[in-house]
Structure formats: structure tokens, C-alpha cells
Design an enzyme around this catalytic site. Structure first.
Site, PDB file in Angstrom:
ATOM      1  N   THR A   1      16.439  -7.378 -29.216  1.00 47.68           N
ATOM      2  CA  THR A   1      17.844  -7.937 -28.346  1.00 47.68           C
ATOM      3  C   THR A   1      18.474  -6.648 -28.084  1.00 47.68           C
ATOM      4  O   THR A   1      19.652  -6.932 -27.346  1.00 47.68           O
ATOM      5  CB  THR A   1      18.319  -8.930 -29.202  1.00 47.68           C
ATOM      6  OG1 THR A   1      17.417 -10.303 -29.051  1.00 47.68           O
ATOM      7  CG2 THR A   1      20.001  -9.845 -28.932  1.00 47.68           C
TER       8      THR A   1
ATOM      9  N   THR B   1      14.489  -8.657 -33.598  1.00 47.61           N
ATOM     10  CA  THR B   1      14.515  -9.461 -34.755  1.00 47.61           C
ATOM     11  C   THR B   1      13.722 -10.226 -35.424  1.00 47.61           C
ATOM     12  O   THR B   1      13.061 -10.299 -36.595  1.00 47.61           O
ATOM     13  CB  THR B   1      15.597 -10.338 -35.570  1.00 47.61           C
ATOM     14  OG1 THR B   1      15.775 -10.549 -34.120  1.00 47.61           O
ATOM     15  CG2 THR B   1      16.871  -9.259 -35.249  1.00 47.61           C
ATOM     16  N   ASP B   2      12.782 -11.036 -34.609  1.00 44.76           N
ATOM     17  CA  ASP B   2      12.096 -12.043 -34.789  1.00 44.76           C
ATOM     18  C   ASP B   2      10.735 -11.529 -35.421  1.00 44.76           C
ATOM     19  O   ASP B   2      10.122 -12.673 -36.854  1.00 44.76           O
ATOM     20  CB  ASP B   2      11.462 -12.912 -33.304  1.00 44.76           C
ATOM     21  CG  ASP B   2      12.309 -13.908 -33.230  1.00 44.76           C
ATOM     22  OD1 ASP B   2      13.550 -13.557 -32.905  1.00 44.76           O
ATOM     23  OD2 ASP B   2      12.050 -13.832 -32.136  1.00 44.76           O
TER      24      ASP B   2
ATOM     25  N   SER C   1      10.374  -9.165 -29.223  1.00 43.84           N
ATOM     26  CA  SER C   1       9.473  -8.628 -30.852  1.00 43.84           C
ATOM     27  C   SER C   1       8.123 -10.091 -31.452  1.00 43.84           C
ATOM     28  O   SER C   1       7.266  -9.559 -31.738  1.00 43.84           O
ATOM     29  CB  SER C   1       9.582  -8.134 -31.649  1.00 43.84           C
ATOM     30  OG  SER C   1      10.937  -9.586 -32.426  1.00 43.84           O
TER      31      SER C   1
HETATM   32  N1  ASP Z   1      15.763 -12.668 -30.999  1.00 45.06           N
HETATM   33  C1  ASP Z   1      14.718 -11.541 -30.759  1.00 45.06           C
HETATM   34  C2  ASP Z   1      15.968 -10.404 -31.450  1.00 45.06           C
HETATM   35  O1  ASP Z   1      16.511  -9.955 -31.822  1.00 45.06           O
HETATM   36  C3  ASP Z   1      13.931 -11.254 -30.255  1.00 45.06           C
HETATM   37  C4  ASP Z   1      13.171 -10.157 -30.612  1.00 45.06           C
HETATM   38  O2  ASP Z   1      12.212 -10.219 -31.834  1.00 45.06           O
HETATM   39  O3  ASP Z   1      12.485  -9.106 -29.793  1.00 45.06           O
HETATM   40  O4  ASP Z   1      15.859  -9.310 -31.067  1.00 45.06           O
END
Ligand code: ASP
Length: 336
Positions: A14, A90-91, A57
């Protein structure tokens, strides 16, 4: 005055995402673009800054994680580079950070940075997170503490951090032990944990080692465990159990049978803090599962225990892997 150099590797997430014409978020910004909006501390330069991937991710996998660890080690062999920052979604960031922790031995700071709001949001959190991560990677205070993850104004240990909210900006926490360090309002770093024991094995990684993970639920059919092992050919199985590390009745005998067949079984807890303690008897109680051959992940999440099992099973027999795992858990499964 010479500047402190920090390297930067981008993987996407993100923090690098912006909406396309269809309104959908896609990781599209380069790390050079992300640096443009950052407040890099005086006396610090970011170089090299390289885009390794531009993925979200959920597309990370162990092979990519181990490759990333190799690229990090390579970048840090340059004596001019004081530390390194990795941008990541973050995932699965906590998994990749932990994988890198298991596959690198350097004392130089390795710091992950991410964002909950996209780069084109009206109030993105990425620029501050990236600025903080760069400051952390440049800091001699953070040497020797293992891989760290920046989130808001905190730095967390890869082994302890968990994503605890799906969309709040402050989405991460280390429920058991808290952050390793925090940023004060003047941008200084305050250490909460001054020492974190390292476990840095030197044997080569085997990216093809298969380890499965399952989350048994109430009423779970024991046979599903056999089916997964037969289907995947996994040499290890992580079970995300209840509470202190208990499983539904009927599973202890299958754990025993799989252990006899040379499968390493590790039990983690679906509870975020407190760790596993095999104290209950009976079929499904942790003590019974320990007698059947299971090992316990302590504070490590099931996802992290799976990576640790892969690391321990790399290039060796189950017997040796078990010894390695006991040694690793001694260091990684609890506090500092
Ligand atoms: N929600 C995720 C992020 O915060 C998407 C990911 O993990 O790429 O990056």
C-alpha cells in the site's frame, strides 16, 4: 561532515499503491517516488534505492522472502552502508520480516516500512513511516537487535509484531512484549528493549522444504491432518491451537502417528499473547500432545512457526531439525 548511508529495497504494498483509472489500488510507485515525499534526517543519504518488486504482500511466498534476505545481505556487505530499509505490504510484512530475521546474521539494522493508507491518499502515512525507518536504519543504537518493523512512531521486533487491525493507521502491535523502541516528538529514539537474543543459523536454506499449517476448529476431523500431509508431502505441520496450545480431542493420536512417520509437528496458539504451555492432560490437552511428540511455538504465531520449521528442516534429517528447532525455540519463543 560525511553522511550515513542507508540502502532501500522496494517490494510494493500500500505504501507504493495508487488508484488506477478503474479506481482500484495497485502497487505502482517506485521507491524513488516514495523518497520524494519523505523527510530524510540530516546527515543521512539513501543509496542505493532499488525496486525489487512491485507486488502486494499477499503475493509474497517463502521463496521470495529467502531471496529478499539474500539481497539484503548482499547490500549490507558494502562497508559504506550502515543499514537497510525494505518497503512492504502490511498483510504479510510480519512474516517476511521474520523470515529475513531467520536468514541474515548481520548486526546492521534491517528495518521494514509500510503504510495503511495509499500513496495517493489525502493524508498518507507512508512518508512518515518511511522517514522513520530510514532514521532507524541509520541509527547505531539499533545495531544487533535483529530485524525491526516500523509502524507509526514505533519499532517492533520481527518475532513479536502482529497486524492487529485491518484498516486503522495504527494497525500493528507486539501484544506480548511491546515495541523495541519509540520515536519521541523531537525525532529521537528511545529504546524499550536494549537487548534481543539472536538466533542466526548459518546452514544453507532449502527453498523447496514443504511445511503445512492448519487451524483446527471445534469439531475438527482428525483425518484432515493426514490428508494435508499426504497431499502436500510436507515434512512439518504447524497447528494453530486453542489457548495454551490445546487441540480438539482425537488429534493427539494423529499427532503421534505423524511424528512416528517423521513429520515435525509444532503447536502455536491462536491467542495473540501469553504463549503456549503444555499443561493439560487428556486427548487434545497440551501435555498429551507433547507426549505424542509435538513441540510448542511459545509466543511465535503459527505463520512464523511455519517459517522457522522450514529453516530448521533445510538440508537435514527430521532428527537434526528437531534438535535445531528446540535450540531455536529456546531463543525465539519467549521474551528477550
Ligand atoms: N493492505 C496491504 C498493505 O497495506 C496490501 C499488501 O499487503 O500489499 O500494503
Amino acid at each position: 561532515m560525511g553522511s550515513t548511508r542507508v540502502a532501500l529495497l522496494g517490494t510494493g504494498g500500500t505504501i507504493a499503491s495508487a488508484s488506477g483509472a478503474d479506481g482500484q489500488l495497485v502497487a505502482r510507485r517506485s521507491v524513488a517516488e516514495l523518497l520524494d515525499g519523505c523527510d530524510i534526517p540530516a546527515g543521512v543519504s539513501v543509496e542505493p534505492a532499488v525496486d525489487l518488486e512491485r507486488i502486494n504482500s499477499w503475493d509474497m511466498d517463502p521463496r521470495r522472502m529467502w531471496l529478499l534476505a539474500a539481497r539484503i545481505e548482499e547490500a549490507l556487505t558494502d562497508p559504506e552502508v550502515a543499514g537497510i530499509v525494505i518497503t512492504h505490504g502490511t498483510d504479510t510484512m510480519e512474516e517476511t520480516a521474520f523470515a529475513v530475521d531467520l536468514a541474515t546474521a548481520t548486526d546492521k539494522p534491517i528495518v521494514f516500512a509500510s503504510a495503511m493508507r495509499s500513496a495517493d491518499s489525502t493524508s498518507p502515512d507512508g512518508p512518515r513511516n518511511l522517514s522513520n525507518a530510514v532514521a532507524a536504519a541509520a541509527s547505531p543504537k539499533l545495531r544487533g537487535l535483529g530485524v525491526l518493523v516500523n509502524t507509526s512512531d514505533e519499532l517492533h521486533a520481527a518475532r513479536w509484531i502482529r497486524k492487529v487491525h485491518t484498516h486503522h493507521v495504527n494497525a500493528f502491535s507486539s501484544p506480548a512484549f511491546g515495541p523495541v523502541a519509540t520515536f519521541d516528538p523531537a525525532g529521537g529514539l528511545r529504546l524499550v528493549h536494549h537487548r534481543i537474543a539472536r538466533w542466526a543459523p548459518t546452514w544453507p536454506l532449502d527453498p523447496d522444504v514443504q511445511v503445512a499449517a492448519m487451524t483446527p476448529y471445534t469439531g475438527f476431523a482428525p483425518d484432515l491432518m493426514r490428508t494435508v500431509i499426504e497431499h502436500t508431502g510436507a515434512r512439518g505441520l504447524v497447528l494453530e491451537g486453542f489457548g495454551l496450545g490445546n487441540l480438539p480431542g482425537g488429534l493427539a493420536s494423529v499427532v503421534g502417528e505423524l511424528t512416528e512417520r517423521g513429520v515435525l509437528v509444532v503447536i502455536a496458539s491462536r491467542v495473540m499473547a501469553g504463549g503456549t504451555f503444555p499443561v493439560y492432560g487428556g486427548d487434545g490437552g497440551g501435555a498429551g500432545l507433547a507426549s505424542a511428540g509435538a513441540l510448542f511455538a511459545g509466543e511465535l504465531s503459527a505463520a512464523k512457526a511455519r517459517l522457522l520449521l522450514m529453516r530448521c528442516l533445510s538440508g537435514t534429517s527430521t532428527k537434526t531439525a528437531r534438535t535445531r528447532l528446540l535450540d531455536a525455540l529456546d531463543v525465539l519463543a519467549g521474551g528477550c
